[in-house]
Design a protein around this motif. Structure first.
Motif, PDB file in Angstrom:
ATOM      1  N   LEU A  13       0.809  -1.221   0.000  1.00 26.63           N
ATOM      2  CA  LEU A  13       0.000   0.000   0.000  1.00 26.63           C
ATOM      3  C   LEU A  13       0.843   1.271   0.000  1.00 26.63           C
ATOM      4  N   ILE A  14       1.971   1.247   0.679  1.00 24.53           N
ATOM      5  CA  ILE A  14       2.824   2.435   0.704  1.00 24.53           C
ATOM      6  C   ILE A  14       3.863   2.395  -0.412  1.00 24.53           C
ATOM      7  N   GLY A  15       4.331   1.197  -0.763  1.00 24.88           N
ATOM      8  CA  GLY A  15       5.313   1.080  -1.838  1.00 24.88           C
ATOM      9  C   GLY A  15       6.740   1.226  -1.354  1.00 24.88           C
ATOM     10  N   ALA A  16       6.996   0.842  -0.097  1.00 23.65           N
ATOM     11  CA  ALA A  16       8.362   0.908   0.438  1.00 23.65           C
ATOM     12  C   ALA A  16       9.108  -0.375   0.079  1.00 23.65           C
ATOM     13  N   GLU A  17      10.393  -0.234  -0.201  1.00 21.62           N
ATOM     14  CA  GLU A  17      11.213  -1.389  -0.580  1.00 21.62           C
ATOM     15  C   GLU A  17      12.137  -1.826   0.544  1.00 21.62           C
ATOM     16  N   GLU A  18      12.730  -0.855   1.238  1.00 25.86           N
ATOM     17  CA  GLU A  18      13.631  -1.156   2.346  1.00 25.86           C
ATOM     18  C   GLU A  18      13.148  -0.417   3.591  1.00 25.86           C
ATOM     19  N   THR A  45      12.526  -6.512   9.434  1.00 26.33           N
ATOM     20  CA  THR A  45      13.087  -5.685   8.366  1.00 26.33           C
ATOM     21  C   THR A  45      12.654  -6.237   7.012  1.00 26.33           C
ATOM     22  N   GLU A  46      12.786  -5.405   5.995  1.00 26.82           N
ATOM     23  CA  GLU A  46      12.509  -5.812   4.620  1.00 26.82           C
ATOM     24  C   GLU A  46      13.552  -5.143   3.728  1.00 26.82           C
ATOM     25  N   GLY A  47      14.232  -5.949   2.914  1.00 23.49           N
ATOM     26  CA  GLY A  47      15.236  -5.418   1.993  1.00 23.49           C
ATOM     27  C   GLY A  47      16.582  -5.170   2.613  1.00 23.49           C
ATOM     28  N   VAL A  48      16.692  -5.250   3.924  1.00 26.84           N
ATOM     29  CA  VAL A  48      17.966  -5.066   4.636  1.00 26.84           C
ATOM     30  C   VAL A  48      18.048  -6.117   5.750  1.00 26.84           C
ATOM     31  N   GLU A  49      19.261  -6.365   6.214  1.00 25.20           N
ATOM     32  CA  GLU A  49      19.450  -7.297   7.319  1.00 25.20           C
ATOM     33  C   GLU A  49      19.159  -6.595   8.648  1.00 25.20           C
ATOM     34  N   ARG A  50      18.573  -7.334   9.558  1.00 27.92           N
ATOM     35  CA  ARG A  50      18.241  -6.743  10.854  1.00 27.92           C
ATOM     36  C   ARG A  50      19.505  -6.261  11.576  1.00 27.92           C
ATOM     37  N   SER A  51      20.608  -6.966  11.356  1.00 27.39           N
ATOM     38  CA  SER A  51      21.856  -6.588  12.017  1.00 27.39           C
ATOM     39  C   SER A  51      22.398  -5.251  11.509  1.00 27.39           C
TER      40      SER A  51
END
Length: 273
Positions: free
Chosen positions: A135-140, A158-164
């Motif tokens: 709905l927002i269109g966020a990638e990372e 997280t999405e697109g990046v590592e949590r660390s």
């Protein structure tokens, strides 16, 4: 209100078609009459002299005035048609706005319903992730929750990046810490010119229940086809600030209570054996 707007748009659309059709027919009639009168005028002027007979100049004058009147009426009708066309374009644009508002409201309703459809903590985080992507269109992006014992924000999803890669930030320190402390949304001024910085996100939204902030949503990049935020995005941010926070808080309480209940039940089972 939206239904009234839709009925008004439909009514004005029908009115435009009726006026346009009537105007087109009348214009064709005027053109034919204009052509006939011009031919008659040329015929009378061509006859000239005595053959025209008494009253001929008056008839020529009358025909010339009639042609002038018809020309004026034609211009008035064409002007009215242009005016109706402009009004119709305005109503068509308003109709599209109403359609967009309906779609946005439907998306907001679905998002709100999904957020409160489960008490499983992992499922709630997954639903929030899907809302942010679809709905927002966020990638990372990252979802960080506040550890009240250490006053630190820690990434839980997280999405697109590592949590660390997402740094812990103390309450009141840095952009994310300031957002968690103030409860105010943060947006960079130049979305397209933003350079990714995990400590300084493009967008940071507090997740709060009333005035109590339990975490933040940090967005670092948008999908390729999305160049800027739309008005509905800000409504979604508001929804996430409240509804997502409530869903996360409730699911964590439920998970904690289930874990404690399981532990207590284990002790009871040991004592009763």
């Amino acid at each position: 209100m939206q239904k009234d707007d839709e009925r008004l748009v439909h009514s004005r659309g029908e009115e435009f078609l009726a006026v346009f059709k009537k105007g087109a027919e009348f214009t064709q009639e005027l053109l034919r009459e204009n052509e006939r009168l011009r031919f008659r005028l040329l015929e009378l002027e061509g006859q000239g002299g005595p053959a025209v007979g008494e009253g001929s100049p008056a008839e020529v004058q009358r025909l010339a005035e009639r042609i002038a009147n018809l020309e004026q009426e034609k211009q008035e009708i064409l002007g009215r048609i242009k005016q109706v066309e402009a009004e119709n374009q305005d109503f068509a644009a308003r109709y599209l706005e109403v359609e967009d508002e309906n779609n946005n409201l439907a998306n907001l309703y679905i998002a709100s319903y999904q957020l409160h459809s489960t008490l499983d903590f992992k499922e709630v985080l997954q639903i929030i992730t899907e809302i942010i992507i679809n709905l927002i269109g966020a990638e990372e992006f990252a979802i960080l929750l506040l550890d009240e014992k250490s006053d630190e924000l820690q990434a839980v999803a997280t999405e697109g990046v590592e949590r660390s890669e997402i740094p812990h930030q103390r309450l009141g320190k840095g952009i994310m810490g300031e957002v968690a402390s103030s409860g105010e949304n943060y947006f960079v001024e130049d979305v397209e010119g933003y350079q990714r910085d995990f400590a300084s996100p493009m967008v940071c939204i507090p997740l709060k229940i009333k005035e109590h902030v339990i975490g933040v949503l940090a967005i670092y990049s948008l999908l390729m086809q999305k160049k800027q935020f739309a008005p509905v995005d800000y409504e979604l941010f508001t929804l996430l600030a409240g509804h997502a926070a409530t869903a996360i808080f409730s699911s964590r309480l439920y998970s904690d209570s289930e874990r404690k209940l399981s532990t207590i039940q284990g002790f009871i089972d040991l004592l009763t054996k």
